[in-house]
Design a protein around this motif. Structure first.
Motif, PDB file in Angstrom:
ATOM      1  N   ALA A  34      12.528  -3.292   8.322  1.00  0.00           N
ATOM      2  CA  ALA A  34      11.998  -2.846   7.031  1.00  0.00           C
ATOM      3  C   ALA A  34      12.993  -1.976   6.275  1.00  0.00           C
ATOM      4  O   ALA A  34      13.009  -1.973   5.054  1.00  0.00           O
ATOM      5  CB  ALA A  34      10.697  -2.084   7.232  1.00  0.00           C
ATOM      6  N   TYR A  35      13.841  -1.250   6.977  1.00  0.00           N
ATOM      7  CA  TYR A  35      14.744  -0.311   6.339  1.00  0.00           C
ATOM      8  C   TYR A  35      16.187  -0.802   6.273  1.00  0.00           C
ATOM      9  O   TYR A  35      16.962  -0.303   5.466  1.00  0.00           O
ATOM     10  CB  TYR A  35      14.714   1.032   7.074  1.00  0.00           C
ATOM     11  N   ASP A  36      16.569  -1.712   7.123  1.00  0.00           N
ATOM     12  CA  ASP A  36      17.961  -2.151   7.196  1.00  0.00           C
ATOM     13  C   ASP A  36      18.230  -3.415   6.395  1.00  0.00           C
ATOM     14  O   ASP A  36      19.175  -4.132   6.671  1.00  0.00           O
ATOM     15  CB  ASP A  36      18.371  -2.392   8.660  1.00  0.00           C
ATOM     16  N   HIS A  37      17.413  -3.703   5.406  1.00  0.00           N
ATOM     17  CA  HIS A  37      17.563  -4.913   4.608  1.00  0.00           C
ATOM     18  C   HIS A  37      18.790  -4.795   3.703  1.00  0.00           C
ATOM     19  O   HIS A  37      19.053  -3.751   3.118  1.00  0.00           O
ATOM     20  CB  HIS A  37      16.308  -5.132   3.766  1.00  0.00           C
TER      21      HIS A  37
ATOM     22  N   ALA B 223       5.404  -9.464   4.691  1.00  0.00           N
ATOM     23  CA  ALA B 223       5.520  -8.717   5.946  1.00  0.00           C
ATOM     24  C   ALA B 223       5.395  -7.213   5.705  1.00  0.00           C
ATOM     25  O   ALA B 223       4.721  -6.503   6.459  1.00  0.00           O
ATOM     26  CB  ALA B 223       6.843  -9.037   6.631  1.00  0.00           C
ATOM     27  N   ILE B 224       6.030  -6.711   4.637  1.00  0.00           N
ATOM     28  CA  ILE B 224       5.938  -5.285   4.304  1.00  0.00           C
ATOM     29  C   ILE B 224       4.500  -4.911   3.943  1.00  0.00           C
ATOM     30  O   ILE B 224       3.985  -3.874   4.363  1.00  0.00           O
ATOM     31  CB  ILE B 224       6.893  -4.925   3.148  1.00  0.00           C
ATOM     32  N   VAL B 225       3.837  -5.752   3.172  1.00  0.00           N
ATOM     33  CA  VAL B 225       2.449  -5.486   2.788  1.00  0.00           C
ATOM     34  C   VAL B 225       1.561  -5.463   4.029  1.00  0.00           C
ATOM     35  O   VAL B 225       0.717  -4.579   4.187  1.00  0.00           O
ATOM     36  CB  VAL B 225       1.953  -6.515   1.750  1.00  0.00           C
TER      37      VAL B 225
ATOM     38  N   PRO C  77       0.836  -1.199   0.000  1.00  0.00           N
ATOM     39  CA  PRO C  77       0.000   0.000   0.000  1.00  0.00           C
ATOM     40  C   PRO C  77       0.871   1.249   0.000  1.00  0.00           C
ATOM     41  O   PRO C  77       1.976   1.242   0.543  1.00  0.00           O
ATOM     42  CB  PRO C  77      -0.775  -0.103   1.314  1.00  0.00           C
ATOM     43  N   PRO C  78       0.404   2.350  -0.591  1.00  0.00           N
ATOM     44  CA  PRO C  78       1.203   3.577  -0.629  1.00  0.00           C
ATOM     45  C   PRO C  78       1.622   4.063   0.758  1.00  0.00           C
ATOM     46  O   PRO C  78       2.695   4.632   0.903  1.00  0.00           O
ATOM     47  CB  PRO C  78       0.272   4.587  -1.298  1.00  0.00           C
ATOM     48  N   ALA C  79       0.797   3.820   1.766  1.00  0.00           N
ATOM     49  CA  ALA C  79       1.119   4.291   3.108  1.00  0.00           C
ATOM     50  C   ALA C  79       2.366   3.615   3.683  1.00  0.00           C
ATOM     51  O   ALA C  79       2.994   4.139   4.580  1.00  0.00           O
ATOM     52  CB  ALA C  79      -0.068   4.050   4.047  1.00  0.00           C
ATOM     53  N   SER C  80       2.740   2.466   3.158  1.00  0.00           N
ATOM     54  CA  SER C  80       3.928   1.790   3.680  1.00  0.00           C
ATOM     55  C   SER C  80       5.206   2.435   3.182  1.00  0.00           C
ATOM     56  O   SER C  80       6.270   2.225   3.745  1.00  0.00           O
ATOM     57  CB  SER C  80       3.917   0.311   3.302  1.00  0.00           C
ATOM     58  N   GLU C  81       5.132   3.220   2.110  1.00  0.00           N
ATOM     59  CA  GLU C  81       6.278   3.903   1.523  1.00  0.00           C
ATOM     60  C   GLU C  81       7.404   2.932   1.187  1.00  0.00           C
ATOM     61  O   GLU C  81       8.578   3.256   1.281  1.00  0.00           O
ATOM     62  CB  GLU C  81       6.770   5.016   2.441  1.00  0.00           C
TER      63      GLU C  81
END
Length: 106
Positions: free
Chosen positions: A91-94, A46-48, A3-7
């Motif tokens: 989510a960001y440190d992949h 997981a991100i979704v 979703p767009p909200a997940s950026e």
């Protein structure tokens, strides 16, 4: 689809491209797509799920939204020197190791 909200949509697309390229580089074409799916499925789902949870918060009553926004602003004022603005975490440190060779057994 994230979703767009997940950026995270563009980031997932880039990660997908790198992982698919690794699979096609290291494996026969018949195995590459199955390995690609196995490598990506858990992270993408997981991100979704995280994005959906964030989107559902957008549909709250107005008073709750105002309180949430006020609380978030106050938190940012108090925490801005202690934490980087992007947060971090799974989510960001992949990281994808391009040099790591893949095998079909993955």
């Amino acid at each position: 689809m994230a979703p767009p909200a997940s950026e995270q949509g563009a980031a997932l697309a880039v990660e997908d491209g790198v992982e698919l390229a690794r699979c096609l580089r290291d494996l026969p074409a018949t195995e590459a797509l199955n390995t690609f799916e196995a490598l990506r499925r858990e992270r993408v789902e997981a991100i979704v799920a995280q994005g959906r949870a964030g989107t559902s918060r957008a549909h709250q009553p107005e008073l709750r939204k105002k309180f949430r926004d006020l609380r978030n602003r106050a938190g940012r004022l108090l925490d801005w020197q202690r934490r980087p603005p992007t947060g971090g975490g799974w989510a960001y440190d992949h990281h994808i190791d391009w040099g790591e060779k893949l095998s079909a057994s993955r």
